[in-house]
Design a protein around this motif. Structure first.
Motif, PDB file in Angstrom:
ATOM      1  N   ARG A 203       0.849  -1.197   0.000  1.00 35.59           N
ATOM      2  CA  ARG A 203       0.000   0.000   0.000  1.00 35.59           C
ATOM      3  C   ARG A 203       0.884   1.247   0.000  1.00 35.59           C
ATOM      4  O   ARG A 203       1.985   1.235   0.535  1.00 35.59           O
ATOM      5  CB  ARG A 203      -0.904   0.039   1.241  1.00 35.59           C
ATOM      6  N   GLN A 204       0.367   2.322  -0.537  1.00 37.69           N
ATOM      7  CA  GLN A 204       1.112   3.573  -0.628  1.00 37.69           C
ATOM      8  C   GLN A 204       1.529   4.082   0.750  1.00 37.69           C
ATOM      9  O   GLN A 204       2.658   4.509   0.965  1.00 37.69           O
ATOM     10  CB  GLN A 204       0.259   4.639  -1.337  1.00 37.69           C
ATOM     11  N   GLN A 205       0.614   4.026   1.716  1.00 38.40           N
ATOM     12  CA  GLN A 205       0.887   4.562   3.048  1.00 38.40           C
ATOM     13  C   GLN A 205       2.038   3.834   3.731  1.00 38.40           C
ATOM     14  O   GLN A 205       2.752   4.401   4.557  1.00 38.40           O
ATOM     15  CB  GLN A 205      -0.363   4.459   3.920  1.00 38.40           C
ATOM     16  N   GLU A 206       2.228   2.554   3.386  1.00 41.51           N
ATOM     17  CA  GLU A 206       3.259   1.759   4.047  1.00 41.51           C
ATOM     18  C   GLU A 206       4.663   2.213   3.660  1.00 41.51           C
ATOM     19  O   GLU A 206       5.597   2.071   4.449  1.00 41.51           O
ATOM     20  CB  GLU A 206       3.031   0.278   3.733  1.00 41.51           C
ATOM     21  N   LEU A 207       4.793   2.745   2.463  1.00 43.66           N
ATOM     22  CA  LEU A 207       6.078   3.317   2.074  1.00 43.66           C
ATOM     23  C   LEU A 207       6.432   4.482   2.999  1.00 43.66           C
ATOM     24  O   LEU A 207       7.583   4.643   3.408  1.00 43.66           O
ATOM     25  CB  LEU A 207       6.037   3.809   0.628  1.00 43.66           C
ATOM     26  N   LYS A 208       5.432   5.269   3.330  1.00 49.77           N
ATOM     27  CA  LYS A 208       5.650   6.453   4.153  1.00 49.77           C
ATOM     28  C   LYS A 208       5.977   6.101   5.601  1.00 49.77           C
ATOM     29  O   LYS A 208       6.896   6.676   6.206  1.00 49.77           O
ATOM     30  CB  LYS A 208       4.407   7.346   4.108  1.00 49.77           C
ATOM     31  N   TYR A 209       5.253   5.143   6.170  1.00 51.07           N
ATOM     32  CA  TYR A 209       5.382   4.863   7.600  1.00 51.07           C
ATOM     33  C   TYR A 209       6.342   3.716   7.930  1.00 51.07           C
ATOM     34  O   TYR A 209       6.896   3.673   9.033  1.00 51.07           O
ATOM     35  CB  TYR A 209       4.015   4.561   8.208  1.00 51.07           C
ATOM     36  N   LEU A 210       6.525   2.775   7.005  1.00 55.59           N
ATOM     37  CA  LEU A 210       7.333   1.596   7.314  1.00 55.59           C
ATOM     38  C   LEU A 210       8.724   1.601   6.687  1.00 55.59           C
ATOM     39  O   LEU A 210       9.697   1.187   7.320  1.00 55.59           O
ATOM     40  CB  LEU A 210       6.600   0.321   6.872  1.00 55.59           C
ATOM     41  N   LEU A 211       8.815   2.049   5.441  1.00 59.18           N
ATOM     42  CA  LEU A 211      10.101   1.949   4.763  1.00 59.18           C
ATOM     43  C   LEU A 211      11.221   2.752   5.435  1.00 59.18           C
ATOM     44  O   LEU A 211      12.341   2.242   5.564  1.00 59.18           O
ATOM     45  CB  LEU A 211       9.963   2.344   3.284  1.00 59.18           C
ATOM     46  N   PRO A 212      10.982   3.991   5.891  1.00 59.02           N
ATOM     47  CA  PRO A 212      12.079   4.733   6.528  1.00 59.02           C
ATOM     48  C   PRO A 212      12.709   4.003   7.716  1.00 59.02           C
ATOM     49  O   PRO A 212      13.947   3.927   7.820  1.00 59.02           O
ATOM     50  CB  PRO A 212      11.415   6.048   6.961  1.00 59.02           C
ATOM     51  N   VAL A 291       8.166  -8.621  12.395  1.00 58.20           N
ATOM     52  CA  VAL A 291       6.963  -8.018  11.815  1.00 58.20           C
ATOM     53  C   VAL A 291       6.710  -6.654  12.448  1.00 58.20           C
ATOM     54  O   VAL A 291       6.687  -6.524  13.676  1.00 58.20           O
ATOM     55  CB  VAL A 291       5.734  -8.923  12.034  1.00 58.20           C
ATOM     56  N   ILE A 292       6.522  -5.641  11.610  1.00 59.13           N
ATOM     57  CA  ILE A 292       6.248  -4.298  12.130  1.00 59.13           C
ATOM     58  C   ILE A 292       5.021  -3.710  11.436  1.00 59.13           C
ATOM     59  O   ILE A 292       4.635  -4.134  10.345  1.00 59.13           O
ATOM     60  CB  ILE A 292       7.455  -3.344  11.942  1.00 59.13           C
ATOM     61  N   TYR A 293       4.409  -2.738  12.108  1.00 56.55           N
ATOM     62  CA  TYR A 293       3.344  -1.972  11.449  1.00 56.55           C
ATOM     63  C   TYR A 293       3.160  -0.626  12.130  1.00 56.55           C
ATOM     64  O   TYR A 293       3.231  -0.530  13.357  1.00 56.55           O
ATOM     65  CB  TYR A 293       2.003  -2.713  11.426  1.00 56.55           C
ATOM     66  N   LYS A 294       2.949   0.409  11.299  1.00 55.74           N
ATOM     67  CA  LYS A 294       2.700   1.762  11.802  1.00 55.74           C
ATOM     68  C   LYS A 294       1.665   2.444  10.913  1.00 55.74           C
ATOM     69  O   LYS A 294       1.625   2.207   9.703  1.00 55.74           O
ATOM     70  CB  LYS A 294       3.997   2.593  11.779  1.00 55.74           C
ATOM     71  N   VAL A 295       0.852   3.270  11.536  1.00 52.36           N
ATOM     72  CA  VAL A 295      -0.091   4.103  10.791  1.00 52.36           C
ATOM     73  C   VAL A 295       0.035   5.535  11.304  1.00 52.36           C
ATOM     74  O   VAL A 295       0.820   5.823  12.216  1.00 52.36           O
ATOM     75  CB  VAL A 295      -1.556   3.615  10.957  1.00 52.36           C
ATOM     76  N   ASN A 296      -0.747   6.428  10.742  1.00 53.94           N
ATOM     77  CA  ASN A 296      -0.773   7.819  11.187  1.00 53.94           C
ATOM     78  C   ASN A 296      -1.085   7.893  12.685  1.00 53.94           C
ATOM     79  O   ASN A 296      -1.918   7.136  13.195  1.00 53.94           O
ATOM     80  CB  ASN A 296      -1.844   8.567  10.366  1.00 53.94           C
ATOM     81  N   LYS A 333       6.428   0.924  19.080  1.00 51.49           N
ATOM     82  CA  LYS A 333       7.439  -0.100  19.344  1.00 51.49           C
ATOM     83  C   LYS A 333       8.291  -0.402  18.105  1.00 51.49           C
ATOM     84  O   LYS A 333       9.338  -1.039  18.206  1.00 51.49           O
ATOM     85  CB  LYS A 333       6.780  -1.388  19.834  1.00 51.49           C
ATOM     86  N   ALA A 334       7.816   0.060  16.950  1.00 52.09           N
ATOM     87  CA  ALA A 334       8.516  -0.205  15.695  1.00 52.09           C
ATOM     88  C   ALA A 334       9.661   0.786  15.503  1.00 52.09           C
ATOM     89  O   ALA A 334       9.642   1.642  14.624  1.00 52.09           O
ATOM     90  CB  ALA A 334       7.547  -0.150  14.523  1.00 52.09           C
ATOM     91  N   THR A 335      10.673   0.667  16.347  1.00 51.79           N
ATOM     92  CA  THR A 335      11.860   1.533  16.273  1.00 51.79           C
ATOM     93  C   THR A 335      13.016   0.752  15.667  1.00 51.79           C
ATOM     94  O   THR A 335      13.047  -0.488  15.721  1.00 51.79           O
ATOM     95  CB  THR A 335      12.270   2.029  17.660  1.00 51.79           C
ATOM     96  N   SER A 336      13.997   1.483  15.140  1.00 51.27           N
ATOM     97  CA  SER A 336      15.154   0.806  14.554  1.00 51.27           C
ATOM     98  C   SER A 336      15.917   0.014  15.611  1.00 51.27           C
ATOM     99  O   SER A 336      16.445  -1.068  15.329  1.00 51.27           O
ATOM    100  CB  SER A 336      16.073   1.823  13.872  1.00 51.27           C
ATOM    101  N   GLU A 337      15.951   0.533  16.825  1.00 47.73           N
ATOM    102  CA  GLU A 337      16.666  -0.173  17.902  1.00 47.73           C
ATOM    103  C   GLU A 337      16.036  -1.533  18.168  1.00 47.73           C
ATOM    104  O   GLU A 337      16.732  -2.552  18.261  1.00 47.73           O
ATOM    105  CB  GLU A 337      16.643   0.665  19.184  1.00 47.73           C
TER     106      GLU A 337
END
Length: 392
Positions: A203-212, A291-296, A333-337
């Motif tokens: 989904r488009q939104q996942e590029l914004k919230y998950l890829l970075p 497995v990670i997930y983030k939204v607005n 909780k979806a942090t790089s650390e």
């Protein structure tokens, strides 16, 4: 026999493609001419379906995230209604894709009540039900539900909807995946190298919230493990430029891949992935995953404070047995650390790897259901149900 199949997003198109192939196979076996049309994408089209609108890029999770898709979705629904009026099918099969499919089903039941409606892969109301009326409406407009999870079939059966647990079609799909050694040799990956796959978006939104955060984590892992090799399969070609531009912002070396995803997944040592159907593919391949997930932030606030959002698990892998098989990192909780720490544990902790392997085996036994050819079983159920329905 004219069959209208409706689904959306990349995962729906994948399931739809498997089903369309099976419908044509079963039609030949039973000597029944079959014609499949509907809503989906390239996989359904390549399987032989006449696609009246591509819905693979129309989808989101959340309130603000869904706003850009309201008008495109409405236009497709209007187009679909006109098409159905002019080309009445014998039966309608809905795959997941709750909002649009519920609208189509309600319209058809009201205007053409004699057309049977089968829902295959129902919405995960058995995990979390934000709106009770959606459940009631789905039960009211659906004649039969074919479930891919045991709890899914049980939930809808208790709601008064005739439901059958058919097993999961991905079990069959994975049988065509290359062996680990074969996949790595084709990609030029040495056994001494750690191959890690990033799976951020359908989904488009996942590029914004998950890829970075995935790219940030990949950079840190690559620093700690210089021999690591990163791959990122592109789910839709339209995302490629956006992905390339994001990668340039991070000090990480990643190979982009367009093609059959199984060719990449099969050779991986680890996946850092969004929550979704791909989790099951990884589990069936015995690939460790974070497995990670983030939204607005506003969306998650509304969900938690107003809609009382609370789920036992978000990954389909964990939902099969209702236990934590793979680690999940939701929202804050979806942090790089956290991602890096879990990734290193799954890559180098042998006891953790052994436990994961055993849990995967139990998950696979449950999903398999003892059925060879799940998609063919579903196709048989659809054809048989149509015949029974027409005799009423």
């Amino acid at each position: 026999m004219r069959i209208f199949v409706s689904t959306g997003e990349v995962s729906g198109d994948l399931q739809g493609g498997l089903l369309v192939e099976a419908l044509y196979r079963q039609g030949k076996i039973l000597n029944i001419p079959v014609n499949v049309e509907g809503l989906g994408g390239k996989k359904m089209q390549c399987a032989g379906a006449n696609i009246i609108a591509d819905t693979t890029a129309i989808g989101s999770v959340g309130l603000l995230e869904s706003l850009p898709f309201i008008i495109p979705t409405w236009k497709i629904q209007q187009q679909t209604k006109k098409y159905l009026e002019a080309n009445l099918p014998d039966i309608i099969v809905l795959i997941d894709y709750l909002g649009p499919n519920l609208a189509i089903a309600s319209y058809v039941k009201q205007k053409f009540p004699k057309i049977p409606i089968i829902w295959y892969i129902g919405p995960q109301f058995w995990v979390w039900t934000p709106l009770g009326q959606d459940v009631k409406q789905l039960v009211a407009v659906t004649d039969k539900l074919l479930a891919i999870f045991p709890e899914e079939a049980k939930f809808y059966q208790e709601k008064g909807l005739s439901s059958t647990y058919v097993g999961h079609p991905l079990v069959d799909r994975i049988k065509n995946a290359p062996k680990r050694e074969e996949a790595r040799k084709k990609l030029g990956i040495q056994e001494s190298e750690k191959m890690i796959v990033l799976l951020p978006a359908s989904r488009q939104q996942e590029l914004k919230y998950l890829l970075p955060v995935m790219l940030e984590s990949a950079g840190k892992i690559q620093t700690k493990i210089p021999s690591s090799r990163f791959y990122l399969p592109i789910s839709l070609s339209k995302y490629r430029l956006e992905i390339e531009n994001l990668i340039k912002q991070y000090p990480v070396d990643i190979t982009l891949f367009e093609g059959e995803t199984l060719d990449i997944l099969a050779g991986a040592d680890l996946a850092i992935t969004k929550s979704g159907t791909v989790n099951l593919e990884l589990g069936l391949l015995n690939i460790p995953q974070v497995v990670i997930y983030k939204v607005n932030a506003f969306t998650i606030w509304i969900a938690r404070k107003i809609l009382r959002f609370s789920i036992p698990f978000m990954s389909p892998v964990n939902l099969v047995l209702m236990k934590e098989i793979v680690p999940e990192l939701l929202q804050e909780k979806a942090t790089s650390e956290n991602i890096v720490n879990l990734s290193l544990e799954l890559l180098f902790n042998e006891s953790r790897q052994q436990k994961l392997k055993l849990d995967y085996e139990n998950m696979i036994k449950t999903l398999d259901n003892g059925v060879n050819g799940v998609s063919d079983k579903v196709a048989q159920e659809i054809i048989q149900f149509n015949n029974q329905f027409q005799r009423k």
